[in-house]
Enzyme design. Sequence first.
Site: not given
Length: 290
Positions: A87, A162, A237
């Site tokens: 990611t 995402k 994050k």
Amino acid sequence: MKIGFIGLGNMGGPMAANLAKAGHEVAGFDLFAPMPEGVAKAASAAEAVAGADVAITMLPNGAILRSVADEIVPAMAAGAVFCDCSTVDVASARAVAEQADATGLGALDAPVSGGIGGASAGTLTFMVGGSDAAYAKVLPLFEIMGQKSVHCGASGAGQAAKICNNMILGVTMIATCEAFALADKLGLDRGKMFDVVSTSSGYSWSMNAYCPAPGVGPNSPADNGYKPGFASELMLKDLRLSQQAAQDADADTPMGKLATALYGNFVEDEDGKGRDFSAMLPRFAKRHRV
Ligand code: NAD
């Protein structure tokens, strides 16, 4: 297929092991992590991808991805595909894809959801950006490591999907937790709250599948002392990546911004680090109106 796998941590380790178990020839490289079963240890990232059909990376962030790309892109054979499953920020995903494309490689950004449990069980979901040809080549590997993959569009589209998904997740988890804390103070039983909301218009994955209240709903990290699961710092994050992308794309995301600030406080100034992201419920439960 011959596969080079870089980054064999909590996620990459079991993913690489599943590829090896399925009969693929996997060479791995990590700075620290041990080799999973069936994976041959390479002396460097470049050595792991030499002669590989597909290189897969599963790394902590965009800066590390860019430095690993500098090392492995020149070492890969023309026609091979560079598939990053980490990611990372959309800008790094696109930069690395352009770098690979310029040397005749295929490139995919293919972040996952499903966590460490999904990586071990081979039930991840892949959100994929890149060309049709590169996607078709790596699809059989997605089918081993996961139960679903969605080809979302061109390079960067996987990372975009995402972070948009996880921005919704962060916001709905906070909304669910603050509603439970309010229900507590109104004297409403948590089990009754779950029974109503999980079958009413307030339902969501956070409530129905991952209920933050212990002893209520399906088994979740709340029933295990809020041990992750999905750690609050990983949620932070992803929320920060969503806000970086919103800044770059000039998008107004006030709820995402507030969720980022709340998880920032929780992880950096309170006791959220190392706890599941649903531990927002005990946080709200002990607070008073500000
Ligand atoms: P991790 O820290 O366990 O693994 C990362 C690995 O990369 C480590 O073993 C580290 O030694 C290795 N590494 C770092 N720099 C390297 C380099 N230059 N060369 C070779 N290896 C290097 O992290 P993780 O939990 O496996 O997560 C990996 C990625 O997956 C992250 O981008 C994370 O956001 C994403 N992700 C994690 C989860 C989760 O639940 N853990 C879920 C979805 C997505």
